[in-house]
Design a protein around this motif. Structure first.
Motif, PDB file in Angstrom:
ATOM      1  N   LEU A 226     -14.956  -7.312 -39.468  1.00  0.00           N
ATOM      2  CA  LEU A 226     -16.186  -8.084 -39.631  1.00  0.00           C
ATOM      3  C   LEU A 226     -16.237  -9.270 -38.676  1.00  0.00           C
ATOM      4  CD1 LEU A 226     -16.656  -8.088 -43.504  1.00  0.00           C
ATOM      5  CD2 LEU A 226     -17.816  -6.678 -41.803  1.00  0.00           C
ATOM      6  N   LEU A 227     -15.070  -9.837 -38.359  1.00  0.00           N
ATOM      7  CA  LEU A 227     -15.039 -10.951 -37.418  1.00  0.00           C
ATOM      8  C   LEU A 227     -15.590 -10.530 -36.071  1.00  0.00           C
ATOM      9  CD1 LEU A 227     -14.076 -13.918 -37.118  1.00  0.00           C
ATOM     10  CD2 LEU A 227     -11.929 -13.016 -36.240  1.00  0.00           C
ATOM     11  N   ARG A 228     -15.216  -9.334 -35.620  1.00  0.00           N
ATOM     12  CA  ARG A 228     -15.715  -8.838 -34.333  1.00  0.00           C
ATOM     13  C   ARG A 228     -17.191  -8.453 -34.405  1.00  0.00           C
ATOM     14  NH1 ARG A 228     -12.158  -7.842 -30.364  1.00  0.00           N
ATOM     15  NH2 ARG A 228     -14.074  -8.036 -29.176  1.00  0.00           N
ATOM     16  N   HIS A 229     -17.697  -8.228 -35.609  1.00  0.00           N
ATOM     17  CA  HIS A 229     -19.116  -7.911 -35.778  1.00  0.00           C
ATOM     18  C   HIS A 229     -19.965  -9.168 -35.965  1.00  0.00           C
ATOM     19  CE1 HIS A 229     -17.753  -3.766 -36.307  1.00  0.00           C
ATOM     20  NE2 HIS A 229     -19.016  -3.371 -36.246  1.00  0.00           N
ATOM     21  N   GLY A 230     -19.324 -10.335 -35.931  1.00  0.00           N
ATOM     22  CA  GLY A 230     -20.074 -11.570 -36.135  1.00  0.00           C
ATOM     23  C   GLY A 230     -20.592 -11.725 -37.545  1.00  0.00           C
ATOM     24  N   ALA A 231     -19.934 -11.081 -38.520  1.00  0.00           N
ATOM     25  CA  ALA A 231     -20.378 -11.121 -39.908  1.00  0.00           C
ATOM     26  C   ALA A 231     -19.583 -12.163 -40.693  1.00  0.00           C
ATOM     27  CB  ALA A 231     -20.228  -9.745 -40.556  1.00  0.00           C
ATOM     28  N   GLU A 232     -20.102 -12.517 -41.853  1.00  0.00           N
ATOM     29  CA  GLU A 232     -19.434 -13.458 -42.757  1.00  0.00           C
ATOM     30  C   GLU A 232     -18.903 -12.686 -43.966  1.00  0.00           C
ATOM     31  OE1 GLU A 232     -22.161 -16.515 -43.831  1.00  0.00           O
ATOM     32  OE2 GLU A 232     -22.865 -16.818 -41.765  1.00  0.00           O
ATOM     33  N   LEU A 233     -17.697 -13.040 -44.396  1.00  0.00           N
ATOM     34  CA  LEU A 233     -17.077 -12.400 -45.553  1.00  0.00           C
ATOM     35  C   LEU A 233     -16.805 -13.475 -46.608  1.00  0.00           C
ATOM     36  CD1 LEU A 233     -15.847  -9.863 -46.849  1.00  0.00           C
ATOM     37  CD2 LEU A 233     -13.671 -10.470 -45.760  1.00  0.00           C
ATOM     38  N   HIS A 234     -17.367 -13.278 -47.804  1.00  0.00           N
ATOM     39  CA  HIS A 234     -17.206 -14.262 -48.889  1.00  0.00           C
ATOM     40  C   HIS A 234     -16.563 -13.567 -50.089  1.00  0.00           C
ATOM     41  CE1 HIS A 234     -19.782 -16.987 -46.634  1.00  0.00           C
ATOM     42  NE2 HIS A 234     -20.678 -16.017 -46.529  1.00  0.00           N
ATOM     43  N   LEU A 235     -15.548 -14.205 -50.650  1.00  0.00           N
ATOM     44  CA  LEU A 235     -14.869 -13.700 -51.835  1.00  0.00           C
ATOM     45  C   LEU A 235     -14.986 -14.738 -52.951  1.00  0.00           C
ATOM     46  CD1 LEU A 235     -13.375 -12.297 -49.307  1.00  0.00           C
ATOM     47  CD2 LEU A 235     -11.555 -11.809 -50.934  1.00  0.00           C
ATOM     48  N   ARG A 236     -15.331 -14.275 -54.146  1.00  0.00           N
ATOM     49  CA  ARG A 236     -15.362 -15.159 -55.306  1.00  0.00           C
ATOM     50  C   ARG A 236     -15.234 -14.309 -56.560  1.00  0.00           C
ATOM     51  NH1 ARG A 236     -20.632 -15.188 -53.260  1.00  0.00           N
ATOM     52  NH2 ARG A 236     -22.221 -14.226 -54.617  1.00  0.00           N
ATOM     53  N   ASN A 237     -14.870 -14.954 -57.641  1.00  0.00           N
ATOM     54  CA  ASN A 237     -14.757 -14.251 -58.913  1.00  0.00           C
ATOM     55  C   ASN A 237     -16.141 -14.005 -59.487  1.00  0.00           C
ATOM     56  OD1 ASN A 237     -11.910 -13.831 -59.416  1.00  0.00           O
ATOM     57  ND2 ASN A 237     -11.734 -16.070 -59.518  1.00  0.00           N
ATOM     58  N   ARG A 238     -16.280 -12.825 -60.052  1.00  0.00           N
ATOM     59  CA  ARG A 238     -17.576 -12.409 -60.599  1.00  0.00           C
ATOM     60  C   ARG A 238     -17.771 -13.016 -61.977  1.00  0.00           C
ATOM     61  NH1 ARG A 238     -18.378  -8.450 -64.208  1.00  0.00           N
ATOM     62  NH2 ARG A 238     -20.480  -7.560 -64.385  1.00  0.00           N
ATOM     63  N   ASP A 239     -19.008 -13.422 -62.251  1.00  0.00           N
ATOM     64  CA  ASP A 239     -19.331 -13.892 -63.594  1.00  0.00           C
ATOM     65  C   ASP A 239     -19.111 -12.757 -64.601  1.00  0.00           C
ATOM     66  OD1 ASP A 239     -20.064 -16.310 -62.515  1.00  0.00           O
ATOM     67  OD2 ASP A 239     -22.201 -15.795 -62.398  1.00  0.00           O
ATOM     68  N   GLY A 240     -18.260 -12.988 -65.567  1.00  0.00           N
ATOM     69  CA  GLY A 240     -17.959 -11.956 -66.551  1.00  0.00           C
ATOM     70  C   GLY A 240     -16.670 -11.215 -66.249  1.00  0.00           C
ATOM     71  N   GLY A 241     -15.991 -11.583 -65.145  1.00  0.00           N
ATOM     72  CA  GLY A 241     -14.720 -10.945 -64.814  1.00  0.00           C
ATOM     73  C   GLY A 241     -14.835 -10.020 -63.625  1.00  0.00           C
ATOM     74  N   GLY A 242     -13.788  -9.996 -62.819  1.00  0.00           N
ATOM     75  CA  GLY A 242     -13.767  -9.140 -61.639  1.00  0.00           C
ATOM     76  C   GLY A 242     -13.931  -9.936 -60.354  1.00  0.00           C
ATOM     77  N   LEU A 243     -13.821  -9.236 -59.238  1.00  0.00           N
ATOM     78  CA  LEU A 243     -13.926  -9.854 -57.919  1.00  0.00           C
ATOM     79  C   LEU A 243     -15.249  -9.459 -57.279  1.00  0.00           C
ATOM     80  CD1 LEU A 243     -12.331 -11.575 -55.828  1.00  0.00           C
ATOM     81  CD2 LEU A 243     -11.579  -9.422 -54.800  1.00  0.00           C
ATOM     82  N   HIS A 244     -15.930 -10.432 -56.694  1.00  0.00           N
ATOM     83  CA  HIS A 244     -17.199 -10.217 -56.005  1.00  0.00           C
ATOM     84  C   HIS A 244     -16.980 -10.459 -54.515  1.00  0.00           C
ATOM     85  CE1 HIS A 244     -21.720 -11.413 -55.464  1.00  0.00           C
ATOM     86  NE2 HIS A 244     -21.365 -10.386 -54.724  1.00  0.00           N
ATOM     87  N   ILE A 245     -17.131  -9.409 -53.716  1.00  0.00           N
ATOM     88  CA  ILE A 245     -16.978  -9.496 -52.265  1.00  0.00           C
ATOM     89  C   ILE A 245     -18.357  -9.316 -51.643  1.00  0.00           C
ATOM     90  CG2 ILE A 245     -15.891  -8.532 -50.219  1.00  0.00           C
ATOM     91  CD1 ILE A 245     -13.617  -7.568 -51.970  1.00  0.00           C
ATOM     92  N   GLN A 246     -18.721 -10.272 -50.794  1.00  0.00           N
ATOM     93  CA  GLN A 246     -20.052 -10.219 -50.157  1.00  0.00           C
ATOM     94  C   GLN A 246     -19.912 -10.297 -48.648  1.00  0.00           C
ATOM     95  OE1 GLN A 246     -23.059 -13.598 -50.251  1.00  0.00           O
ATOM     96  NE2 GLN A 246     -24.122 -12.125 -51.600  1.00  0.00           N
ATOM     97  N   ILE A 247     -20.658  -9.424 -47.963  1.00  0.00           N
ATOM     98  CA  ILE A 247     -20.715  -9.417 -46.494  1.00  0.00           C
ATOM     99  C   ILE A 247     -22.122  -9.824 -46.084  1.00  0.00           C
ATOM    100  CG2 ILE A 247     -20.506  -8.003 -44.407  1.00  0.00           C
ATOM    101  CD1 ILE A 247     -18.678  -6.127 -46.036  1.00  0.00           C
ATOM    102  N   VAL A 248     -22.218 -10.740 -45.140  1.00  0.00           N
ATOM    103  CA  VAL A 248     -23.511 -11.196 -44.633  1.00  0.00           C
ATOM    104  C   VAL A 248     -23.573 -10.891 -43.146  1.00  0.00           C
ATOM    105  CG1 VAL A 248     -25.122 -13.123 -44.408  1.00  0.00           C
ATOM    106  CG2 VAL A 248     -23.524 -13.054 -46.344  1.00  0.00           C
ATOM    107  N   MET A 249     -24.576 -10.097 -42.739  1.00  0.00           N
ATOM    108  CA  MET A 249     -24.726  -9.700 -41.343  1.00  0.00           C
ATOM    109  C   MET A 249     -26.166  -9.921 -40.899  1.00  0.00           C
ATOM    110  SD  MET A 249     -22.544  -6.119 -41.224  1.00  0.00           S
ATOM    111  CE  MET A 249     -22.443  -6.157 -39.425  1.00  0.00           C
ATOM    112  N   ALA A 250     -26.322 -10.139 -39.600  1.00  0.00           N
ATOM    113  CA  ALA A 250     -27.672 -10.260 -39.039  1.00  0.00           C
ATOM    114  C   ALA A 250     -28.349  -8.905 -39.031  1.00  0.00           C
ATOM    115  CB  ALA A 250     -27.605 -10.819 -37.623  1.00  0.00           C
ATOM    116  N   ALA A 251     -29.607  -8.870 -39.464  1.00  0.00           N
ATOM    117  CA  ALA A 251     -30.351  -7.611 -39.462  1.00  0.00           C
ATOM    118  C   ALA A 251     -30.690  -7.203 -38.040  1.00  0.00           C
ATOM    119  CB  ALA A 251     -31.610  -7.748 -40.294  1.00  0.00           C
ATOM    120  N   ALA A 252     -30.606  -5.927 -37.754  1.00  0.00           N
ATOM    121  CA  ALA A 252     -30.925  -5.428 -36.419  1.00  0.00           C
ATOM    122  C   ALA A 252     -32.432  -5.415 -36.241  1.00  0.00           C
ATOM    123  CB  ALA A 252     -30.359  -4.011 -36.222  1.00  0.00           C
TER     124      ALA A 252
END
Length: 451
Positions: free
Chosen positions: A425-451
């Motif tokens: 993702l670093l080479r794609h210029g994207a952002e990677l966010h990790l946080r705990n999910r409300d209610g339990g679990g892991l929430h992984i989010q990728i943010v990329m520029a739309a083509a």
């Protein structure tokens, strides 16, 4: 290869270029101001003496000519003075409308010098009875007269002329400062552009090894670094090919021997599981070391890619997948690498996202498009319902060879899954966010520029 911390060319020009230009401009302005001040001080007295001498000489000669000429010839003499010399002599009358003498920086010195020679009762005026000129009074016997000289004969440089010359010199100085600043910053601009090309994964043009010795050494070192990086990339490709061949060939032979050996089903399954785990670890190493070529980037239908990955995950017996995927979401990237990223995230959720005491892993996959400051962004979410990760340890997840076993349960692997995701993702210029999910679990989010 990680992104290099590169300053953009526009930012560089707005920083170093303008700073250099400003300093040179200030230096030039101060130098010019000092030069004008010095010229003013040095030239003031000689110029005042020259003008005073001219005025005294004209008044003295005119006085002598009128005094010693025959009365019947004085009218003709006055006419000749006006027509040939630009000198007018008029009687001084009490009712004359007299304006003060010209107000300039030389006038006090001129007045003092002229009065010292012609007498303290000498008067000066810039306009008499509406006629502009340089007027000086003198006496013939008991009669007072005005003598008018044309201003051009005694005028030095006026304020407008000084301003004109100063403006011209300032303009030339600023042009010179801009040229010098550009010449100074051109090598740095080339170096910045080359560094940006490397950060984008493109081979830069060799920098010219000409100019000052410092520029030559810097460009030569940079060119050598580029050659070394190119050689490292070549060697890494050879090493990766060797690892794939030299390690997986024995594993394939071991797999064949296990199949042919007379072993119990439990022993055979255990050995096959170990071999599969070793092969998966080798695959993780190869994926982590494999570079992402930005030249292969194209528009990728991330919506379709996520849907395919979700369907594949649904075939697994211990996984339940829920999807909320927006249609027609496109990003620029390498489809194979992005598919590997999504599969790694789903596999990470499958391994670590089981609820306590449960046999089924619930995974939520989402995708939506949102405009942020006028730019369209694609948000990709992968969530599980497991125990999550302590907040203080979330950042550790992206480090190679890291597995949060105490929080996420035991799992096989080298701990490179999320590190591979972060690297791609670093080479794609994207952002990677990790946080705990409300209610339990892991929430992984990728943010990329739309083509």
């Amino acid at each position: 290869m990680k992104h290099l911390p590169v300053i953009s060319l526009a930012r560089m020009k707005s920083g170093l270029f303008w700073r250099t230009f400003f300093l040179l401009s200030v230096l030039t302005t101060l130098s010019m101001a000092a030069w004008i001040g010095m010229i003013s001080v040095v030239q003031r007295e000689p110029q005042a003496q020259q003008i005073s001498a001219q005025v005294i000489s004209v008044v003295t000669i005119t006085h002598a000519a009128l005094t010693h000429s025959a009365p019947e010839l004085r009218k003709e003499l006055l006419f000749e003075l006006v027509s040939n010399e630009g000198i007018r002599v008029l009687p001084l009358e009490p009712e004359d409308k007299v304006e003060p003498a010209p107000d300039n920086w030389l006038m006090p010195d001129i007045v003092a010098m002229v009065k010292d020679k012609l007498g303290e009762d000498t008067r000066f005026s810039a306009r008499v009875n509406g006629v502009a000129g340089f007027w000086v009074s003198f006496k013939i016997d008991d009669d007072d007269y005005w003598l008018m000289l044309e201003r051009e004969r005694i005028r030095g440089l006026t304020g407008i002329q000084w301003l004109g010359w100063a403006s011209l010199v300032s303009l030339l100085s600023l042009l010179g400062a801009a040229l010098i600043s550009n010449r100074i910053n051109l090598p740095l601009a080339r170096l910045t552009a080359a560094a940006r090309a490397i950060a984008a994964g493109k081979p830069p043009e060799p920098l010219p090894e000409t100019g000052p010795i410092e520029i030559i050494e810097a460009n030569r070192s940079f060119n050598q670094m580029v050659d070394d990086l190119r050689q490292v990339e070549s060697d890494r490709a050879v090493i990766l090919a060797g690892i794939s061949h030299d390690l997986r060939t024995p594993l394939a032979r071991m797999q064949l021997e296990v199949e042919m050996a007379h072993l119990s089903d439990a022993a055979r399954e255990g050995i096959q599981s170990d071999i599969a785990q070793m092969d998966a670890i080798i695959g993780q190493f190869l994926d982590y070391a494999k570079p992402t070529e930005t030249a292969s980037f194209a528009s990728v239908d991330i919506s379709a890619l996520l849907a395919d990955s979700a369907r594949e995950a649904m075939r697994l017996p211990d996984v339940a997948v829920g999807t909320t995927i927006a249609a027609d979401a496109h990003v620029m990237g390498n489809a194979t690498d992005l598919k590997r990223v999504i599969n790694n995230l789903i596999e990470n959720a499958r391994r670590y996202g089981k609820t306590e005491g449960g046999d089924l892993t619930e995974i939520d996959i989402g995708c939506h498009i949102k405009s942020v400051h006028g730019a369209r962004r694609v948000y990709i979410d992968v969530q599980d319902h497991g125990p999550g990760v302590p907040d203080s340890q979330i950042e550790q997840l992206l480090k190679p060879f890291t597995r949060m076993d105490t929080a996420r349960g035991q799992a096989n692997g080298a701990g490179l899954g999320l590190a591979i995701v972060d690297r791609v993702l670093l080479r794609h210029g994207a952002e990677l966010h990790l946080r705990n999910r409300d209610g339990g679990g892991l929430h992984i989010q990728i943010v990329m520029a739309a083509a």
